[in-house]
Scaffold this active site. Structure first.
Site, mmCIF file in Angstrom:
data_model
loop_
_atom_site.group_PDB
_atom_site.id
_atom_site.type_symbol
_atom_site.label_atom_id
_atom_site.label_comp_id
_atom_site.label_asym_id
_atom_site.label_seq_id
_atom_site.Cartn_x
_atom_site.Cartn_y
_atom_site.Cartn_z
ATOM 1 N N LYS A 116 0.821 -1.221 0.000
ATOM 2 C CA LYS A 116 0.000 0.000 0.000
ATOM 3 C C LYS A 116 0.853 1.269 0.000
ATOM 4 O O LYS A 116 0.453 2.299 -0.525
ATOM 5 C CB LYS A 116 -0.939 0.000 1.210
ATOM 6 C CG LYS A 116 -1.841 -1.233 1.301
ATOM 7 C CD LYS A 116 -2.720 -1.404 0.076
ATOM 8 C CE LYS A 116 -3.485 -2.718 0.130
ATOM 9 N NZ LYS A 116 -4.192 -3.012 -1.140
ATOM 10 N N GLU A 200 -1.887 8.577 7.388
ATOM 11 C CA GLU A 200 -2.593 9.491 6.476
ATOM 12 C C GLU A 200 -3.405 10.487 7.307
ATOM 13 O O GLU A 200 -3.822 10.165 8.417
ATOM 14 C CB GLU A 200 -3.596 8.736 5.594
ATOM 15 C CG GLU A 200 -3.056 7.788 4.593
ATOM 16 C CD GLU A 200 -4.184 7.113 3.813
ATOM 17 O OE1 GLU A 200 -3.871 6.267 2.963
ATOM 18 O OE2 GLU A 200 -5.375 7.421 4.054
ATOM 19 N N HIS A 235 -15.909 -2.803 7.794
ATOM 20 C CA HIS A 235 -15.120 -2.854 6.561
ATOM 21 C C HIS A 235 -15.557 -3.955 5.616
ATOM 22 O O HIS A 235 -14.814 -4.337 4.723
ATOM 23 C CB HIS A 235 -13.616 -2.995 6.890
ATOM 24 C CG HIS A 235 -13.113 -1.871 7.721
ATOM 25 N ND1 HIS A 235 -13.025 -0.584 7.238
ATOM 26 C CD2 HIS A 235 -12.765 -1.812 9.018
ATOM 27 C CE1 HIS A 235 -12.602 0.203 8.204
ATOM 28 N NE2 HIS A 235 -12.442 -0.515 9.278
ATOM 29 N N ARG A 292 -8.539 -7.225 -9.115
ATOM 30 C CA ARG A 292 -9.392 -8.402 -9.359
ATOM 31 C C ARG A 292 -10.769 -7.925 -9.792
ATOM 32 O O ARG A 292 -11.068 -6.722 -9.684
ATOM 33 C CB ARG A 292 -9.524 -9.209 -8.069
ATOM 34 C CG ARG A 292 -10.280 -8.448 -7.012
ATOM 35 C CD ARG A 292 -10.476 -9.189 -5.708
ATOM 36 N NE ARG A 292 -11.345 -8.447 -4.810
ATOM 37 C CZ ARG A 292 -10.953 -7.447 -4.027
ATOM 38 N NH1 ARG A 292 -9.685 -7.073 -4.019
ATOM 39 N NH2 ARG A 292 -11.809 -6.799 -3.247
HETATM 40 C C1 MV4 Z 1 -9.645 6.178 5.525
HETATM 41 C C2 MV4 Z 1 -10.758 6.819 6.137
HETATM 42 C C3 MV4 Z 1 -10.653 8.183 6.424
HETATM 43 N N1 MV4 Z 1 -9.507 8.847 6.141
HETATM 44 N N2 MV4 Z 1 -8.534 6.877 5.262
HETATM 45 C C4 MV4 Z 1 -9.445 2.211 4.666
HETATM 46 C C5 MV4 Z 1 -9.744 0.726 4.545
HETATM 47 C C6 MV4 Z 1 -11.178 0.803 4.235
HETATM 48 N N3 MV4 Z 1 -11.899 -0.429 4.322
HETATM 49 C C7 MV4 Z 1 -11.629 1.801 5.226
HETATM 50 N N4 MV4 Z 1 -10.686 2.816 5.158
HETATM 51 C C8 MV4 Z 1 -10.769 4.127 5.478
HETATM 52 N N5 MV4 Z 1 -9.680 4.864 5.214
HETATM 53 C C9 MV4 Z 1 -8.461 8.195 5.569
HETATM 54 N N6 MV4 Z 1 -7.339 8.882 5.292
HETATM 55 C C10 MV4 Z 1 -11.922 6.062 6.413
HETATM 56 C C11 MV4 Z 1 -11.904 4.724 6.097
HETATM 57 C C12 MV4 Z 1 -13.105 3.948 6.404
HETATM 58 C C13 MV4 Z 1 -13.939 3.560 5.388
HETATM 59 C C14 MV4 Z 1 -13.625 3.889 4.060
HETATM 60 C C15 MV4 Z 1 -14.469 3.442 3.065
HETATM 61 C C16 MV4 Z 1 -15.610 2.709 3.355
HETATM 62 C C17 MV4 Z 1 -15.905 2.377 4.654
HETATM 63 C C18 MV4 Z 1 -15.074 2.798 5.699
HETATM 64 C C19 MV4 Z 1 -15.359 2.472 7.023
HETATM 65 C C20 MV4 Z 1 -14.522 2.881 8.009
HETATM 66 C C21 MV4 Z 1 -13.367 3.614 7.703
#
Ligand code: MV4
Length: 498
Positions: A116, A200, A235, A292
């Site tokens: 990543k 981040e 997630h 994928r």
């Molecule tokens: C983030 C975020 C807010 N700010 N990165 C990364 C893995 C993915 N499954 C969730 N992630 C997130 N990365 C930054 N810089 C918030 C999330 C996040 C999220 C993102 C998309 C869809 C659902 C989510 C649920 C919790 C947190």
């Protein structure tokens, strides 16, 4: 074109790939573990081979066994589906070595996008916007403190060797940083066998917007517009839709162009998805690339009319993309609900059993991609997705109305499912207005339905459930006469054409 494709997967995605192969008149071979011997994908494929015991590590993840079956049966290509070996660079190299075409991207690209921090570094160097933060693993606490002072709180710590939220920690106060850093490193080490993490700027209440892209082996690239996947639980995507209400045509122009630049930056070919975080002010940032075909590909198929699996096979066979960007447009709206075998009244514990009744919804604008049928078993060993209900309408309102009807008509008896959990979602103003974010299920849903979604089972509890059921299964099988698990199931072979 390929004569025989081995599908190295199970469940609904394998049934979906069999359907594409059938229409292309390509013979299909599937693999099954001992837990899946009576499953739908075995029944529908032209040939089926037992690949090992129920545990995924000994069956669907068993690279040497899968390669040897493919060679033995003369498969000229392997489709990995999603999950399992679909993003495993070693598996792609094993296919290349065996002279079998892998229906997907190259091993190098998969390896690169699986790292990543390297992915973020590459994207940032190619003009793809990334969230402020570092693009190399955090060295130590003082390195972390410097990054935080550069970008400001809140921040999020993420695992460099894997996505999906494992090892993620949000830090809102400086005094939380040290503990959060070591927790994230420990979790990343356990989950991905690599404790590297990166930092981040945390985006409050983002939307999850992803763009479907396709490349061929001649440097041509197209996009098939965006999907919104913000309705997630721990997630795990639950509901996806296309197009996104949050994406204006101006943003659509920018984000799709950016997605193609991202694909070009890593010499991508075959189907891929660029995941972005969309901020409330309309800015978007590269999150990760999925190398994928995705679970939610049907919503893109319904609004564009393109069969993504057939296009995967076409590109893998060495042909140019069968569509040009000017040919690709979308109309209407599509929504997908993932149907999981889980007990939503009991902390979403996986539900197993035999399907005794299975009644599909039907009628205008309804599609069901399913891996189950009446009398098939739902084992404990694998991801509990049973099916996907996808609806299409001239607009979002009609797609929602059709989804509500479809979920009301869809009957599954034998295991508990999350079907009833969707009713709540479609009654929420924040969902109906499209103004929901990735916090939707945690922020809005949890307070309203106490206990159902509040205390997800912890990993220990889940592993105890898995171990107990494996023990019970094992003791049960000792009571039954052994069955011949190595027979090849060959319903469509010549000798059967009497
Ligand atoms: C983030 C975020 C807010 N700010 N990165 C990364 C893995 C993915 N499954 C969730 N992630 C997130 N990365 C930054 N810089 C918030 C999330 C996040 C999220 C993102 C998309 C869809 C659902 C989510 C649920 C919790 C947190």
């Amino acid at each position: 074109m390929f004569k025989k494709i081995l599908i190295a997967n199970r469940g609904e995605i394998t049934v979906r790939i069999i359907q594409a192969c059938r229409e292309l008149e390509i013979r299909t071979a599937t693999i099954y573990s001992e837990a899946d011997s009576k499953s739908l994908h075995v029944r529908l494929s032209d040939e089926a081979y037992c690949v090992g015991p129920p545990e995924a590590s000994k069956s669907y993840l068993n690279i040497p066994k899968i390669i040897s079956i493919a060679k033995e049966i003369g498969a000229d290509a392997i489709h990995p589906g999603y999950g399992f070996l679909s993003e495993n660079a070693d598996f792609i190299r094993a296919c290349d070595k065996a002279g079998i075409t892998f229906i997907g991207p190259s091993a190098e690209t998969v390896e690169l996008m699986g790292n990543k921090t390297a992915a973020r570094d590459l994207m940032s160097k190619n003009g793809v916007p990334i969230t402020p933060g570092n693009t190399a693993p955090v060295k130590d606490l003082s390195d972390a403190k410097n990054i935080v002072s550069d970008i400001g709180l809140p921040i999020i710590i993420k695992a460099a060797a894997g996505g999906g939220g494992k090892g993620m920690r949000i830090v809102r106060e400086n005094n939380e940083l040290e503990e959060a850093l070591s927790l994230a490193q420990n979790e990343a080490g356990k989950a991905f066998n690599n404790p590297s993490v990166f930092i981040e700027k945390y985006i409050e209440a983002p939307k999850h917007i992803e763009v479907q892209i396709f490349g061929d082996k001649y440097g041509n690239y197209v996009h098939m517009f965006e999907r919104e996947c913000s309705v997630q639980r721990r997630h795990q995507k639950v509901l996806e839709e296309a197009p996104s209400l949050a994406i204006t045509s101006e943003t659509r122009e920018k984000i799709t162009k950016t997605a193609i630049e991202a694909a070009r930056a890593c010499n991508y070919y075959n189907a891929g998805t660029i995941e972005f975080l969309l901020d409330e002010d309309g800015s978007f940032y590269f999150m990760e690339m999925n190398t994928r075909l995705q679970v939610e590909h049907p919503v893109t198929e319904l609004i564009t009319g393109i069969d993504l699996v057939k296009e995967q096979i076409n590109v893998a066979a060495g042909n140019k993309l069968s569509v040009e960007q000017a040919d690709i447009s979308f109309r209407g709206h599509a929504i997908e609900c993932r149907i999981y075998a889980e007990d939503i009244d009991n902390n979403f514990t996986p539900s197993t059993g035999k399907i005794y009744h299975h009644k599909l919804p039907s009628g205008p604008g309804i599609r069901v991609d399913r891996g189950i049928d009446v009398l098939t078993d739902v084992p404990i060993y694998y991801d509990p997705i049973l099916a996907k209900v996808i609806t299409y309408g001239v607009d979002r309102k009609e797609a929602i109305a059709r989804m509500k009807r479809a979920l009301g008509e869809y009957k599954i008896v034998g295991v508990k499912t999350n079907i009833d959990g969707f009713r709540w979602i479609f009654d929420q103003e924040s969902f109906l207005s499209g103004k929901y974010s990735t916090n939707f299920l945690t922020k809005e849903f949890i307070p309203l339905i106490p206990d159902k979604w509040k205390n997800p089972p912890d990993e220990e509890y889940l592993s105890a459930v898995y171990l107990l059921s494996a023990y019970l299964k094992n003791s049960e099988s000792k009571l039954k006469p052994s069955q011949n698990n190595n027979s090849s199931h060959n319903r469509w072979s010549d000798q059967n054409n009497d």
